[in-house]
Enzyme design. Structure first.
Site, short mmCIF file in Angstrom:
data_model
loop_
_atom_site.label_atom_id
_atom_site.label_comp_id
_atom_site.label_asym_id
_atom_site.label_seq_id
_atom_site.Cartn_x
_atom_site.Cartn_y
_atom_site.Cartn_z
CB SER A 112 -7.18 4.19 3.24
OG SER A 112 -6.51 3.45 4.25
CE LYS B 123 -3.80 1.94 2.82
NZ LYS B 123 -4.65 1.66 4.00
CB SER C 29 -8.04 1.46 6.10
OG SER C 29 -8.43 2.80 6.29
#
Length: 466
Positions: free
Chosen positions: A147, A72, A171
């Site tokens: 996210s 990520k 997330s």
């Protein structure tokens, strides 16, 4: 193929890490331009790492044995552009990787891409001014959530077998739910990470994502273990893949559609309730109950604000005009809280933790929706209303996830069904602190019971109105 199947082939010498990378390059070329999940590729670096692994004997290449893994874009990878979704860091290239990345590479993971994230991971919709919006492959008019939205979409479309994500207020779990994959938020300390800001942060954690429970457990095994660079990190005590396959079954579980704190879309609630009830087929007693989480909203708001002030407060004055308004608002809220506010929030969190701990003296697990809605239009910055209730800020719609974050419990989002118009829905499976093995075992049992066989990886599907 599943990640476990690919690792077996890698360990047997039937395929190489380079073969895996070649397969991914073909798949990325076919679908990435539609969904925008992996905006940063580092294929030369990945091939170099793969060649180094090939110099090691079979069986000594780590738990992942050369399996490619995307990281990520909130987590540093050495010599790879790492933007955090912010134009402030659009050209940032760190010299050193986060210790989580070092751990994954030591276990034979081959990093080949960075997955898209909202700016500084803020918000449940993956868009930023550096790379744009990540789209949901089930319907490319819709949000992938966030996210870890890029990670979830890469999995759902076959651009990854496993993926690393992170979770503060949902997330990992929210994008897993929206995209029909699995995301596990581990207990704090289970996965080590570099201490960039607050060294005793119990809210934000890193964790694994995959298309099924066993693959999620496989990646968790490669992530875990103590490190002196992280004072919260826990020693490796078990194989989570073995735990997922152990056959353990919960005797008594609680289900709650709303945890007593949030509106929920009725169709989502119905799908999750039916999934939880299916555990009765293996002898599990299921009843409706939840612990008292009534202080969750105010508590999370203050602790989240404090985290933003600590992490990004120094950027506010010089770069205010380069940050999205929600981030500016969150930093300013954090800076505005008094010591009395923080003391109250910490005391309330301790009370919530104690109640959850006591709750698990009666129940093995707590089940609830992972998100209160299915995927919404990607053009909406966040969910503003649900079931007639209007949310006061950009993150309260995530309460069913962030309330669990406050408890330090591991929580997994498992695909459990689809809405009538074909949007995935995730069931959140919550266990006692540090009981990831039980959460994974129960999730695997439920995965087999539901027998959904969601057709992932899928080709991105065209926009359609929902």
């Amino acid at each position: 193929m599943s990640a476990c199947e690919v690792v077996d082939l890698l360990n047997g010498g039937e395929v190489t890490p380079l073969d895996c990378l070649d397969a991914l390059v073909v798949r990325i070329a076919a679908v990435e331009n539609v969904v925008n999940a992996l905006p940063i590729l580092c294929l030369d670096r990945a091939r170099d790492r793969a060649r180094r692994l090939l110099q090691q004997p079979l069986g000594r290449r780590g738990r992942l044995a050369g399996l490619p893994v995307p990281i990520k874009d909130l987590t540093d990878v050495s010599d790879v552009r790492s933007t955090y979704g912010s134009t402030i860091f659009a050209d940032h290239v760190p010299e050193q990787s986060d210790i989580l990345v070092e751990r994954l590479e030591a276990e034979g993971g081959v990093v080949y891409a960075k997955s898209n994230t909202p700016e500084f991971g803020a918000g449940g919709n993956t868009f930023n001014d550096v790379f744009g919006t990540t789209l949901n492959p089930w319907n490319t008019d819709l949000s992938a959530a966030g996210s870890s939205g890029g990670a979830a979409v890469a999995l759902a479309t076959g651009m990854a077998w496993v993926a690393q994500g992170s979770d503060l207020g949902g997330s990992l779990r929210n994008p897993a739910s929206f995209c029909g994959v699995v995301g596990l938020r581990p207990s704090p300390g289970r996965v080590p990470r570099s201490a960039r800001f607050k060294i005793d942060d119990l809210l934000s954690v890193n964790g694994p994502m995959a298309r099924n429970v066993e693959d999620t457990a496989l990646l968790l095994d490669a992530m875990t273990g103590d490190s002196p660079a992280d004072p919260l990190s826990l020693p490796r005590t078990e194989s989570f893949l073995a735990a997922a396959r152990s056959g353990w079954r919960p005797a008594r579980v609680a289900f709650s559609a709303d945890l007593g704190i949030t509106p929920v879309d009725p169709e989502v609630a119905s799908i999750c309730r039916a999934a939880a009830a299916s555990l009765a087929a293996i002898g599990t007693h299921v009843e409706e109950a939840h612990p008292d989480l009534s202080e969750a909203h105010d508590t999370f708001s203050v602790l989240r604000g404090m985290a933003f002030a600590i992490s990004y407060g120094a950027l506010l004055e010089p770069y205010r005009d380069k940050m999205k308004p929600e981030v500016v608002w969150n930093i300013e809220k954090g800076l505005s809280y008094s010591m009395a506010d923080i003391v109250k929030a910490e005391n309330n969190r301790a009370a919530i933790y104690r109640r959850m701990h006591a709750f698990f003296e009666t129940y093995d697990l707590l089940l609830c929706p992972a998100t209160i809605v299915a995927a919404y239009p990607a053009s909406d910055r966040y969910v503003k209303e649900c079931a007639g209730y209007t949310f006061p800020n950009y993150f309260e719609w995530l309460a069913i996830a962030y309330a669990i974050s406050l408890t330090a419990s591991p929580a997994l989002s498992l695909p459990c069904g689809f809405t009538k118009d074909g949007r995935p829905v995730g069931l959140q499976i919550v266990g006692r602190t540090r009981a990831e093995g039980q959460v994974l075992a129960a999730a695997r049992a439920l995965e087999l019971l539901l027998d959904l066989h969601p057709p992932t990886p899928i080709d991105p599907r065209p926009p359609r109105h929902v």
